[in-house]
Write an enzyme that holds these catalytic residues in place. Sequence first.
Site, PDB file in Angstrom:
ATOM      1  N   HIS A 142       0.749  -1.189  -0.084  1.00  0.00           N
ATOM      2  CA  HIS A 142       0.257   0.079  -0.053  1.00  0.00           C
ATOM      3  C   HIS A 142       0.768   1.462  -0.135  1.00  0.00           C
ATOM      4  CE1 HIS A 142      -3.484  -2.630   0.449  1.00  0.00           C
ATOM      5  NE2 HIS A 142      -4.023  -1.683  -0.144  1.00  0.00           N
ATOM      6  N   CYS A 176     -10.061  -2.518 -10.321  1.00  0.00           N
ATOM      7  CA  CYS A 176      -9.583  -1.406  -9.782  1.00  0.00           C
ATOM      8  C   CYS A 176      -8.156  -1.859  -9.226  1.00  0.00           C
ATOM      9  CB  CYS A 176     -10.264  -0.777  -8.642  1.00  0.00           C
ATOM     10  SG  CYS A 176     -10.759  -1.869  -7.507  1.00  0.00           S
TER      11      CYS A 176
HETATM   12  C1  PEP Z   1      -6.822  -4.827  -4.836  1.00  0.00           C
HETATM   13  O1  PEP Z   1      -6.815  -5.560  -3.848  1.00  0.00           O
HETATM   14  O2  PEP Z   1      -6.712  -4.674  -6.035  1.00  0.00           O
HETATM   15  C2  PEP Z   1      -7.570  -3.344  -4.645  1.00  0.00           C
HETATM   16  C3  PEP Z   1      -7.871  -2.317  -5.413  1.00  0.00           C
HETATM   17  O3  PEP Z   1      -7.608  -2.922  -3.236  1.00  0.00           O
HETATM   18  P1  PEP Z   1      -6.123  -2.628  -2.113  1.00  0.00           P
HETATM   19  O4  PEP Z   1      -5.075  -2.638  -3.186  1.00  0.00           O
HETATM   20  O5  PEP Z   1      -6.795  -1.318  -1.451  1.00  0.00           O
HETATM   21  O6  PEP Z   1      -6.172  -3.900  -1.274  1.00  0.00           O
END
Ligand code: PEP
Length: 577
Positions: free
Chosen positions: A188, A499
Amino acid sequence: MTEVKGIAASGGYAVSKAYVFRHDVQNVLHETVSEDQVGNELERLSDAFSSVKSYVSSLLSSSVGDSERELYSVELLMLDDPEYRKMIESLVQNSFHTAEWAVESATKVFVDALGKLSDEYMRERSNDIKDIEHFLLESLQGKKRSEIRLERDSILVADYILTSEFMSIINPGYIKGVVIDTGGRTSHVALLAKSKGIPAVVGCQTLSSDVSADDTIAVDGYKGVVVVNPSRKVSYEIMDLKIKESENEKKLSETMKGPSVTKDGKRILLKTNIEGLDGIGPTLSAHADGVGLFRTEFLVLENGFDPDDDKSQVYIDSAEKMAGVGDVTFRTLDVGGDKIFKDQPFEANQFMGFRAIRVSLQCKDIFKKQIKRILKASKWGNARIMFPLISSEEELDEALGVLEDAKEELSRKNIPFDEKLPVGTMIEVPSAAIMIDRISRKVDFVSVGTNDLVQYTLAVDRGNEKVGYLYRPMHPAVLRLLKMIVDGAHESGRSVSICGEMAGDLKYLPLLVGLGFDELSVSPPLVLSLRAYLRELDSRDCRTLSNEILSIPGYTEIERRLKEIQDARRTGDKEQG
Ligand code: PEP
Ligand code: MG
């Protein structure tokens, strides 16, 4: 000049002095506290003992060899040793030592005493108690860890950075690049850097211990290369690439307004992934079709889980600013994993543990409060709500139940909201992908979180650089799942978006169009170049390509084929001048 190859996590170029941030145990200052601070020091000690105990217990339960098991069992016994604990507490109570100094002094007494014993086994236990001292100091210092305060343009070089630490950097405008020893492409902190347009290289092994504030660092976030004290020639090359990149971006922003559509007229919505209100400006400048993922957990991460930390206005302002442009998809809290919140209990396997919707469903009052904030914002613009990490129909039903309760409570109080607010779920756990036919029917839309879907499908921790080479978004098993999700959602008449980071990689665009995704949601800086490429593509050719790719059995060949297509596009660009 030293060159280090890491993992390319966020594209871009930078050259600046280093700002080094490490989490080592720092030298203990021999300071005293006043009498009225004694209670606080004892409380810090008690917290440190509890968290170290749960840490060592988890090490014990996951250890495999006899010697490891013995070591952790002895360490647990020592942590429960009343003499050791009593000595530390008495140094705080009677000599007004800080908790850290008391731990250091008491440990020294024990180590000296053990060192004098004739029994070799007992003498060796002094190492174990030094380990405990280290864990305790780490825990104590972690609770008041020094801040990251930048005073000039810098490349932030760190052993690791918690998302909460990254969020609370003082003068973040000075960060020109991020270089981290650990982490994967989709950890993240890497995503945060990307959404802010900061070049980042992760998985640089031990670089942070070899660099000081006097060193100059050059970063190529596309290739994942870091150069320490680059020659003048290398610095100029990097700066030159940076200038060309920003000229290119300027050109794109002038020409790439208008709809996101393929050459043959297929509309694919291009939306953004944002973490706060400051993501709305870049979303509007990129002429994006909406916000496809608002990671709301970043609104509360600094403050842990404070239900009274009311960020309602952020929800309202985001929806209002996007009104008339596109919708805002608020994902409910996705804390846990590598987004540790204050006082989160230690877990040996955080990504498989207490995370996202699991936390929300166990803290329903907080969950409902957040849902109400989103509902209230829906009066000001087109808000959507989306649940993270759903792994079964039952879990989705439970979340939908809380949404219904929240709606009822607002209605009872005559508080207005959009009754038809679209509800969606993320598909990021293989079980949800497999059950897509049933799950998609219960919601208005689905969005695939490939960052997690890849890690859970391939059993590869997305934040662990040691297994980064196994983190393959183009693994045929992942692609089969993606096809299954798109087809299943379409059969239920639902739109399907993606996403995860995969959506922002130009190489993958023809494949994703061919698979049939209706929307792509990416970091704001990536929207324009995706739109430019999308307008060159023919969706029928993309469909043929996706069928070809799905028939290839290995990721190496799939990646090679997609790169070949991308290289051909680049060559075409050059030939056209
Ligand atoms: C994902 O897991 O692809 C997502 C968009 O959520 P995050 O990256 O916040 O876990
Ligand atoms: Mg996810």
